[in-house]
Motif scaffolding. Structure first.
Motif, mmCIF file in Angstrom:
data_model
loop_
_atom_site.group_PDB
_atom_site.id
_atom_site.type_symbol
_atom_site.label_atom_id
_atom_site.label_comp_id
_atom_site.label_asym_id
_atom_site.label_seq_id
_atom_site.Cartn_x
_atom_site.Cartn_y
_atom_site.Cartn_z
ATOM 1 N N LEU A 16 1.153 -1.435 0.125
ATOM 2 C CA LEU A 16 0.084 0.295 -0.171
ATOM 3 C C LEU A 16 1.211 1.222 -0.674
ATOM 4 N N GLN A 17 0.525 1.838 -0.686
ATOM 5 C CA GLN A 17 1.014 3.408 -1.093
ATOM 6 C C GLN A 17 0.698 4.368 -0.597
ATOM 7 N N LEU A 18 0.687 5.112 0.133
ATOM 8 C CA LEU A 18 -0.229 6.757 0.764
ATOM 9 C C LEU A 18 0.859 7.940 0.320
ATOM 10 N N GLY A 19 -0.168 8.839 -0.452
ATOM 11 C CA GLY A 19 -0.282 10.010 -1.088
ATOM 12 C C GLY A 19 -1.076 11.139 -0.602
ATOM 13 N N GLY A 20 -0.799 12.594 -1.256
ATOM 14 C CA GLY A 20 -2.027 13.501 -1.417
ATOM 15 C C GLY A 20 -2.653 13.199 -2.479
ATOM 16 N N SER A 21 -3.351 13.899 -3.159
ATOM 17 C CA SER A 21 -5.162 13.720 -3.824
ATOM 18 C C SER A 21 -4.049 14.444 -5.018
ATOM 19 N N ASP A 22 -3.622 14.842 -5.140
ATOM 20 C CA ASP A 22 -2.610 15.652 -5.902
ATOM 21 C C ASP A 22 -0.839 14.720 -6.729
ATOM 22 N N GLN A 23 -1.182 13.306 -6.190
ATOM 23 C CA GLN A 23 0.417 12.682 -6.256
ATOM 24 C C GLN A 23 -0.719 11.175 -7.231
ATOM 25 N N TRP A 24 -2.044 11.241 -7.503
ATOM 26 C CA TRP A 24 -2.571 10.175 -7.548
ATOM 27 C C TRP A 24 -2.092 9.217 -9.152
ATOM 28 N N GLY A 25 -1.602 10.157 -9.890
ATOM 29 C CA GLY A 25 -0.844 9.574 -10.916
ATOM 30 C C GLY A 25 0.534 8.799 -10.828
ATOM 31 N N ASN A 26 1.009 9.662 -10.225
ATOM 32 C CA ASN A 26 2.411 9.208 -9.695
ATOM 33 C C ASN A 26 2.108 7.903 -8.919
ATOM 34 N N LEU A 27 1.084 7.615 -7.508
ATOM 35 C CA LEU A 27 1.158 6.280 -7.367
ATOM 36 C C LEU A 27 0.385 5.324 -8.353
ATOM 37 N N LEU A 28 -0.136 5.448 -9.473
ATOM 38 C CA LEU A 28 -0.724 4.817 -10.115
ATOM 39 C C LEU A 28 0.264 4.106 -10.812
ATOM 40 N N ALA A 29 1.704 5.149 -11.180
ATOM 41 C CA ALA A 29 2.810 4.328 -11.750
ATOM 42 C C ALA A 29 3.087 3.643 -10.931
ATOM 43 N N GLY A 30 3.076 3.288 -9.778
ATOM 44 C CA GLY A 30 4.022 2.439 -9.149
ATOM 45 C C GLY A 30 3.219 1.484 -8.822
ATOM 46 N N VAL A 31 2.339 1.548 -8.862
ATOM 47 C CA VAL A 31 0.571 -0.584 -8.919
ATOM 48 C C VAL A 31 0.536 -0.726 -10.053
ATOM 49 N N ASP A 32 0.884 0.034 -11.313
ATOM 50 C CA ASP A 32 0.861 -0.334 -12.768
ATOM 51 C C ASP A 32 2.291 -1.001 -13.081
ATOM 52 N N LEU A 33 3.537 -0.314 -12.172
ATOM 53 C CA LEU A 33 4.673 -1.116 -12.429
ATOM 54 C C LEU A 33 4.801 -2.147 -12.049
ATOM 55 N N ILE A 34 4.360 -2.838 -10.847
ATOM 56 C CA ILE A 34 4.788 -3.710 -10.314
ATOM 57 C C ILE A 34 3.782 -4.545 -10.389
ATOM 58 N N HIS A 35 2.211 -4.346 -11.496
ATOM 59 C CA HIS A 35 1.614 -5.699 -12.453
ATOM 60 C C HIS A 35 2.203 -5.873 -13.303
ATOM 61 N N SER A 36 3.274 -4.603 -13.913
ATOM 62 C CA SER A 36 4.005 -5.251 -15.068
ATOM 63 C C SER A 36 5.857 -5.721 -14.677
ATOM 64 N N ALA A 37 5.633 -5.702 -14.269
ATOM 65 C CA ALA A 37 6.981 -6.444 -13.933
ATOM 66 C C ALA A 37 6.959 -7.836 -13.178
ATOM 67 N N ASP A 38 6.290 -7.322 -12.131
ATOM 68 C CA ASP A 38 6.158 -8.828 -10.629
ATOM 69 C C ASP A 38 4.137 -9.278 -11.488
ATOM 70 N N SER A 61 -0.825 -7.269 -7.344
ATOM 71 C CA SER A 61 -1.710 -6.885 -7.784
ATOM 72 C C SER A 61 -1.440 -6.076 -6.303
ATOM 73 N N VAL A 62 -1.533 -4.521 -6.173
ATOM 74 C CA VAL A 62 -0.900 -3.975 -5.150
ATOM 75 C C VAL A 62 -2.283 -2.741 -5.060
ATOM 76 N N HIS A 63 -2.370 -1.361 -3.711
ATOM 77 C CA HIS A 63 -2.748 -0.548 -3.295
ATOM 78 C C HIS A 63 -2.511 1.002 -3.552
ATOM 79 N N ALA A 64 -3.547 2.053 -3.814
ATOM 80 C CA ALA A 64 -2.911 3.393 -3.734
ATOM 81 C C ALA A 64 -3.581 4.055 -2.810
ATOM 82 N N MET A 65 -3.886 5.031 -1.357
ATOM 83 C CA MET A 65 -5.080 5.262 -1.648
ATOM 84 C C MET A 65 -4.631 7.071 -1.237
ATOM 85 N N THR A 66 -5.494 8.334 -1.323
ATOM 86 C CA THR A 66 -4.727 9.432 -0.980
ATOM 87 C C THR A 66 -5.577 9.667 -0.439
ATOM 88 N N THR A 67 -4.778 11.312 0.662
ATOM 89 C CA THR A 67 -5.854 11.348 1.462
ATOM 90 C C THR A 67 -5.842 13.436 0.511
#
Length: 420
Positions: free
Chosen positions: A189-211, A214-220
């Protein structure tokens, strides 16, 4: 663990998630490992970062494992701004800021006990990667047509200035962080501000593509004032946690001055007050707003959390003393300076008469007016009523040799500042 997501939602701390049902189940089945990251774009965290640290604190208390990341490498690049290229900071500047941010974060999380938080620096795993390995092992998983859809990137591409490849690559670097922590620490799980949503999804997608995982992301949510204006560096009204950038007194006063329409929502987000207590404060705001009970409660709790109980006691004493409910002469030099910094006033040399001092600081517009105020018993110096219109401000009147507090009535305050 099963109740933590419901609490976060009730408090208004969840803005976006990749999959609500899957995340709720993962938290209930926990413990899971999560991370929250902070780039050293300044030498201090701010109120938006504090929201994420508060979520991390609650997650840790619920039994989940927290990793706190400081961006020693991503801070050298900089998340793209929507309007212009960032000014590159030197490695020494970034390293110094990393150390300060690390110190602030360590004060807000528990790094001891049975479930200690862990501090990590992405420079440790990014710096050894060669350019070829970066492109082959990580760049191949990113599609440019998806990367340019990020709002800040899109706006920069449509501007005359454009965007450098350096800043364009930022989302790859942040995605790399999540992949590394997933592999090395089992972080899901990665946590970040809502203005970071695109960057958080980049990590989620990278983990899915590379390994293939499925992992999680959440913003405040972004933190705004009662009018809906956000607090932040870009708005020029950031609320800093570093006392050298924003004094404990100014920090306390921010919370004390919250609008009645805003204070209960802020209590849900920032404090540990439970639902029953918050409902009680809401009732007090409605029935006895003049007492400002909710504002005093949140100001004390947040200042103690960020600056400690001793600083809270000092600023509370200063607030009372400024309005005649305490001994202003008992304030320490730093608190006195902070408490009077924003007061109107002017330079007044020792030996100046009170009448002339009242004019100099803007309380009276003429000598006759100043004498009349004194004669009516409406003037005090350092909370001591002045009855003699011929009185002077001698050296001992200036507290810590710096400032004397002049007051008309109960609310009109000004600072006579010693120029020497």
């Amino acid at each position: 663990m099963s109740e933590i997501f419901d609490e976060l939602q009730w408090r208004g701390l969840v803005a976006q998630t990749t999959d609500v049902a899957a995340l709720r189940k993962a938290l209930a089945d926990g413990p899971l490992t999560m991370y929250v990251g902070f780039d050293p774009s300044a030498d201090s965290l701010h109120i938006g970062n504090l929201v994420q640290l508060i979520v991390a604190r609650k997650m840790q208390r619920a039994g989940h494992r927290v990793l706190c990341l400081v961006g020693g490498s991503t801070g050298l690049i900089g998340d793209p701004k929507p309007d212009s290229e960032r000014v590159m900071r030197s490695k020494d500047e970034v390293a110094a800021a990393v150390a300060l941010i690390r110190q602030q974060a360590e004060a807000l999380l528990d790094f001891e006990g049975d479930n200690p938080a862990m501090m990590v620096n992405n420079l440790d795993w990014t710096e050894p990667i060669s350019a070829l390995d970066f492109l082959r092992d990580y760049g191949k998983h990113f599609r440019v047509n998806a990367m340019i859809k990020k709002d800040a990137v899109s706006r920069r591409l449509n501007s005359d200035q454009g965007i450098s490849y350096t800043e364009f690559s930022y989302q790859i670097l942040q995605g790399l962080d999540y992949l590394h922590l997933y592999r090395a620490e089992g972080c899901t799980l990665q946590l970040g501000g809502s203005d970071q949503w695109g960057n958080l999804l980049a990590g989620v997608d990278l983990i899915h593509s590379a390994d293939g995982a499925s992992v999680h992301a959440m913003t405040t949510p972004l933190i705004t004032d009662a009018s809906g204006r956000k607090y932040g560096k870009s708005e020029g009204n950031a609320l800093w946690l570093n006392p050298d950038r924003m004094s404990p007194y100014a920090f306390y006063q921010f919370w004390i001055n919250l609008d009645d329409s805003d204070v209960i929502d802020k209590m849900r987000v920032f404090t540990d007050q439970d639902e029953a207590s918050i409902q009680d404060y809401a009732q007090q705001v409605t029935e006895e707003p003049f007492r400002r009970a909710a504002q005093k409660a949140i100001a004390a709790e947040m200042t103690t959390l960020v600056h400690g109980a001793e600083a809270t006691a000092a600023v509370q004493a200063a607030s009372e003393a400024l309005f005649g409910k305490g001994d202003v002469a008992a304030l320490d030099a730093r608190t006195l300076q902070d408490a009077t910094a924003e007061l109107p006033g002017g330079e007044v040399a020792p030996g100046t008469g009170v009448v002339d001092a009242l004019i100099a600081v803007g309380i009276a517009d003429s000598r006759n007016a100043a004498r009349r105020l004194i004669g009516e018993g409406g003037v005090s110096v350092n909370n001591i009523k002045v009855t003699d219109s011929d009185a002077t401000l001698d050296t001992s009147t200036f507290l810590h040799g710096k400032v004397a507090l002049l007051k008309r009535g109960r609310k009109h305050l000004a600072a006579a500042r010693n120029p020497r």
